[in-house]
Design a protein around this motif. Structure first.
Motif, PDB file in Angstrom:
ATOM      1  N   GLU A 189     -21.382   4.980 -44.027  1.00 15.44           N
ATOM      2  CA  GLU A 189     -21.952   4.635 -41.723  1.00 15.44           C
ATOM      3  C   GLU A 189     -22.177   6.037 -41.124  1.00 15.44           C
ATOM      4  OE1 GLU A 189     -22.670   1.028 -41.877  1.00 15.44           O
ATOM      5  OE2 GLU A 189     -22.162   1.161 -43.639  1.00 15.44           O
ATOM      6  N   HIS A 190     -22.705   6.023 -40.001  1.00 20.04           N
ATOM      7  CA  HIS A 190     -23.146   6.978 -39.495  1.00 20.04           C
ATOM      8  C   HIS A 190     -21.816   7.636 -39.116  1.00 20.04           C
ATOM      9  CE1 HIS A 190     -24.790   9.512 -36.056  1.00 20.04           C
ATOM     10  NE2 HIS A 190     -24.143   9.171 -35.493  1.00 20.04           N
ATOM     11  N   GLU A 191     -20.755   6.935 -38.388  1.00 21.10           N
ATOM     12  CA  GLU A 191     -19.737   7.055 -37.647  1.00 21.10           C
ATOM     13  C   GLU A 191     -18.637   8.511 -39.000  1.00 21.10           C
ATOM     14  OE1 GLU A 191     -20.145   3.686 -37.798  1.00 21.10           O
ATOM     15  OE2 GLU A 191     -20.970   4.513 -35.992  1.00 21.10           O
ATOM     16  N   GLN A 192     -19.035   7.753 -40.919  1.00 21.55           N
ATOM     17  CA  GLN A 192     -18.271   8.297 -41.123  1.00 21.55           C
ATOM     18  C   GLN A 192     -18.899  10.042 -41.742  1.00 21.55           C
ATOM     19  OE1 GLN A 192     -18.888   5.408 -44.467  1.00 21.55           O
ATOM     20  NE2 GLN A 192     -16.414   4.585 -43.777  1.00 21.55           N
ATOM     21  N   ALA A 193     -20.030   9.495 -41.939  1.00 24.65           N
ATOM     22  CA  ALA A 193     -21.067  10.886 -42.177  1.00 24.65           C
ATOM     23  C   ALA A 193     -20.775  11.951 -40.492  1.00 24.65           C
ATOM     24  CB  ALA A 193     -22.418  10.254 -41.964  1.00 24.65           C
ATOM     25  N   GLU A 194     -20.940  11.171 -39.492  1.00 21.39           N
ATOM     26  CA  GLU A 194     -20.225  12.518 -38.245  1.00 21.39           C
ATOM     27  C   GLU A 194     -18.605  13.033 -38.842  1.00 21.39           C
ATOM     28  OE1 GLU A 194     -20.799  10.960 -34.727  1.00 21.39           O
ATOM     29  OE2 GLU A 194     -22.944  11.026 -34.490  1.00 21.39           O
ATOM     30  N   ALA A 195     -18.040  11.811 -39.538  1.00 24.90           N
ATOM     31  CA  ALA A 195     -16.286  12.928 -39.753  1.00 24.90           C
ATOM     32  C   ALA A 195     -16.582  14.026 -40.336  1.00 24.90           C
ATOM     33  CB  ALA A 195     -15.605  11.759 -39.892  1.00 24.90           C
ATOM     34  N   LEU A 196     -16.902  14.108 -41.293  1.00 22.77           N
ATOM     35  CA  LEU A 196     -17.112  14.326 -42.614  1.00 22.77           C
ATOM     36  C   LEU A 196     -17.568  15.273 -42.457  1.00 22.77           C
ATOM     37  CD1 LEU A 196     -18.350  11.826 -45.823  1.00 22.77           C
ATOM     38  CD2 LEU A 196     -15.827  13.243 -45.301  1.00 22.77           C
ATOM     39  N   GLU A 197     -19.428  15.588 -41.823  1.00 25.21           N
ATOM     40  CA  GLU A 197     -19.586  16.833 -41.243  1.00 25.21           C
ATOM     41  C   GLU A 197     -18.603  17.688 -40.817  1.00 25.21           C
ATOM     42  OE1 GLU A 197     -23.223  18.334 -38.168  1.00 25.21           O
ATOM     43  OE2 GLU A 197     -23.384  15.977 -38.942  1.00 25.21           O
ATOM     44  N   LEU A 250     -15.792  17.886 -40.517  1.00 21.42           N
ATOM     45  CA  LEU A 250     -14.605  18.317 -41.972  1.00 21.42           C
ATOM     46  C   LEU A 250     -15.475  19.324 -43.025  1.00 21.42           C
ATOM     47  CD1 LEU A 250     -12.696  15.204 -42.699  1.00 21.42           C
ATOM     48  CD2 LEU A 250     -11.751  17.077 -41.441  1.00 21.42           C
ATOM     49  N   ASP A 251     -16.182  19.125 -43.097  1.00 21.15           N
ATOM     50  CA  ASP A 251     -17.187  20.290 -43.807  1.00 21.15           C
ATOM     51  C   ASP A 251     -17.486  21.405 -43.380  1.00 21.15           C
ATOM     52  OD1 ASP A 251     -17.514  20.836 -46.421  1.00 21.15           O
ATOM     53  OD2 ASP A 251     -19.822  20.295 -46.157  1.00 21.15           O
ATOM     54  N   ARG A 252     -17.446  21.057 -41.843  1.00 21.97           N
ATOM     55  CA  ARG A 252     -18.061  22.483 -41.236  1.00 21.97           C
ATOM     56  C   ARG A 252     -16.809  23.248 -40.737  1.00 21.97           C
ATOM     57  NH1 ARG A 252     -22.837  22.899 -38.979  1.00 21.97           N
ATOM     58  NH2 ARG A 252     -24.554  21.366 -39.092  1.00 21.97           N
ATOM     59  N   ALA A 253     -15.707  22.393 -41.018  1.00 28.32           N
ATOM     60  CA  ALA A 253     -14.388  23.161 -40.741  1.00 28.32           C
ATOM     61  C   ALA A 253     -14.168  23.740 -41.314  1.00 28.32           C
ATOM     62  CB  ALA A 253     -13.540  21.969 -39.865  1.00 28.32           C
ATOM     63  N   PRO A 255     -14.770  17.466 -48.596  1.00 32.87           N
ATOM     64  CA  PRO A 255     -13.518  16.515 -48.221  1.00 32.87           C
ATOM     65  C   PRO A 255     -13.522  15.715 -48.994  1.00 32.87           C
ATOM     66  CG  PRO A 255     -15.652  16.442 -46.678  1.00 32.87           C
ATOM     67  CD  PRO A 255     -15.641  17.943 -47.495  1.00 32.87           C
ATOM     68  N   GLU A 256     -12.316  14.959 -48.514  1.00 30.29           N
ATOM     69  CA  GLU A 256     -12.136  13.248 -50.002  1.00 30.29           C
ATOM     70  C   GLU A 256     -13.332  12.211 -49.077  1.00 30.29           C
ATOM     71  OE1 GLU A 256      -8.476  11.980 -49.179  1.00 30.29           O
ATOM     72  OE2 GLU A 256      -7.468  13.423 -50.675  1.00 30.29           O
ATOM     73  N   CYS A 257     -14.026  11.602 -50.102  1.00 31.07           N
ATOM     74  CA  CYS A 257     -15.425  10.296 -49.203  1.00 31.07           C
ATOM     75  C   CYS A 257     -13.741   9.354 -48.259  1.00 31.07           C
ATOM     76  CB  CYS A 257     -15.424   9.673 -50.882  1.00 31.07           C
ATOM     77  SG  CYS A 257     -16.289   8.432 -50.754  1.00 31.07           S
ATOM     78  N   PRO A 258     -14.578   9.065 -48.049  1.00 33.18           N
ATOM     79  CA  PRO A 258     -13.317   7.660 -46.672  1.00 33.18           C
ATOM     80  C   PRO A 258     -13.755   6.336 -47.776  1.00 33.18           C
ATOM     81  CG  PRO A 258     -15.975   8.528 -45.992  1.00 33.18           C
ATOM     82  CD  PRO A 258     -15.484   8.692 -47.426  1.00 33.18           C
ATOM     83  N   ARG A 285     -29.256  22.727 -45.690  1.00 33.75           N
ATOM     84  CA  ARG A 285     -29.118  21.263 -45.190  1.00 33.75           C
ATOM     85  C   ARG A 285     -28.144  21.246 -46.261  1.00 33.75           C
ATOM     86  NH1 ARG A 285     -33.316  16.505 -46.834  1.00 33.75           N
ATOM     87  NH2 ARG A 285     -33.177  16.706 -49.293  1.00 33.75           N
ATOM     88  N   ILE A 286     -26.837  20.676 -45.989  1.00 34.94           N
ATOM     89  CA  ILE A 286     -25.593  19.925 -47.281  1.00 34.94           C
ATOM     90  C   ILE A 286     -25.718  18.785 -47.559  1.00 34.94           C
ATOM     91  CG2 ILE A 286     -23.074  20.520 -47.477  1.00 34.94           C
ATOM     92  CD1 ILE A 286     -24.406  23.209 -46.466  1.00 34.94           C
ATOM     93  N   ARG A 287     -25.686  18.449 -49.091  1.00 30.81           N
ATOM     94  CA  ARG A 287     -25.492  17.217 -48.524  1.00 30.81           C
ATOM     95  C   ARG A 287     -24.266  17.087 -49.987  1.00 30.81           C
ATOM     96  NH1 ARG A 287     -29.438  13.128 -50.733  1.00 30.81           N
ATOM     97  NH2 ARG A 287     -30.910  14.866 -49.904  1.00 30.81           N
ATOM     98  N   LEU A 288     -23.051  16.064 -48.997  1.00 30.42           N
ATOM     99  CA  LEU A 288     -21.747  15.209 -49.649  1.00 30.42           C
ATOM    100  C   LEU A 288     -22.212  14.092 -50.636  1.00 30.42           C
ATOM    101  CD1 LEU A 288     -19.689  16.481 -46.891  1.00 30.42           C
ATOM    102  CD2 LEU A 288     -20.328  18.223 -48.858  1.00 30.42           C
ATOM    103  N   VAL A 289     -22.010  14.052 -51.805  1.00 30.62           N
ATOM    104  CA  VAL A 289     -22.337  13.158 -52.891  1.00 30.62           C
ATOM    105  C   VAL A 289     -20.646  12.839 -52.991  1.00 30.62           C
ATOM    106  CG1 VAL A 289     -23.303  13.020 -54.431  1.00 30.62           C
ATOM    107  CG2 VAL A 289     -23.938  14.111 -53.109  1.00 30.62           C
ATOM    108  N   CYS A 290     -20.342  11.977 -53.530  1.00 32.71           N
ATOM    109  CA  CYS A 290     -18.690  11.478 -53.625  1.00 32.71           C
ATOM    110  C   CYS A 290     -19.118  11.142 -55.313  1.00 32.71           C
ATOM    111  CB  CYS A 290     -18.717   9.636 -53.668  1.00 32.71           C
ATOM    112  SG  CYS A 290     -17.474   9.551 -54.584  1.00 32.71           S
ATOM    113  N   PRO A 291     -18.510  11.876 -56.426  1.00 33.52           N
ATOM    114  CA  PRO A 291     -18.804  11.902 -58.063  1.00 33.52           C
ATOM    115  C   PRO A 291     -18.359  10.994 -58.847  1.00 33.52           C
ATOM    116  CG  PRO A 291     -17.007  13.383 -57.010  1.00 33.52           C
ATOM    117  CD  PRO A 291     -17.589  12.998 -56.054  1.00 33.52           C
ATOM    118  N   SER A 292     -17.639   9.789 -58.097  1.00 38.67           N
ATOM    119  CA  SER A 292     -16.963   8.757 -58.794  1.00 38.67           C
ATOM    120  C   SER A 292     -18.312   7.683 -58.949  1.00 38.67           C
ATOM    121  CB  SER A 292     -16.293   7.778 -57.580  1.00 38.67           C
ATOM    122  OG  SER A 292     -15.564   6.378 -58.222  1.00 38.67           O
TER     123      SER A 292
END
Length: 78
Positions: free
Chosen positions: A12-20, A22-25, A33-36, A60-67
């Protein structure tokens, strides 16, 4: 959006923004980061943009949950 290659839905958009944020930090290896959705540590992929960019960065950066039960993902401009 479900894919045949076992990739899950986009976050979801809000989850993606929060992960971005965290990842930039913590952009170094081990700072993923952990998958929300399931709390599994996400995998970071650095990709070249498929088209020319106007902001100067060709990446660009892609974050993927491996589960296999989750597979959520997001992508953002670096």
């Amino acid at each position: 959006m479900e894919h045949a290659d076992n990739v899950g839905r986009m976050l979801e958009h809000e989850q993606a923004e929060a992960l971005e944020a965290l990842d930039r930090a913590h952009p170094a290896a081990g700072g993923e980061p952990e998958c929300p959705a399931c709390s599994v540590r996400m995998v970071r992929h650095v990709e070249r943009h498929p088209a020319p960019r106007s902001d100067g960065s060709p990446f660009r950066i892609r974050l993927v949950c491996p589960s296999p039960d989750c597979g959520r993902w997001t992508v953002y401009n670096w």
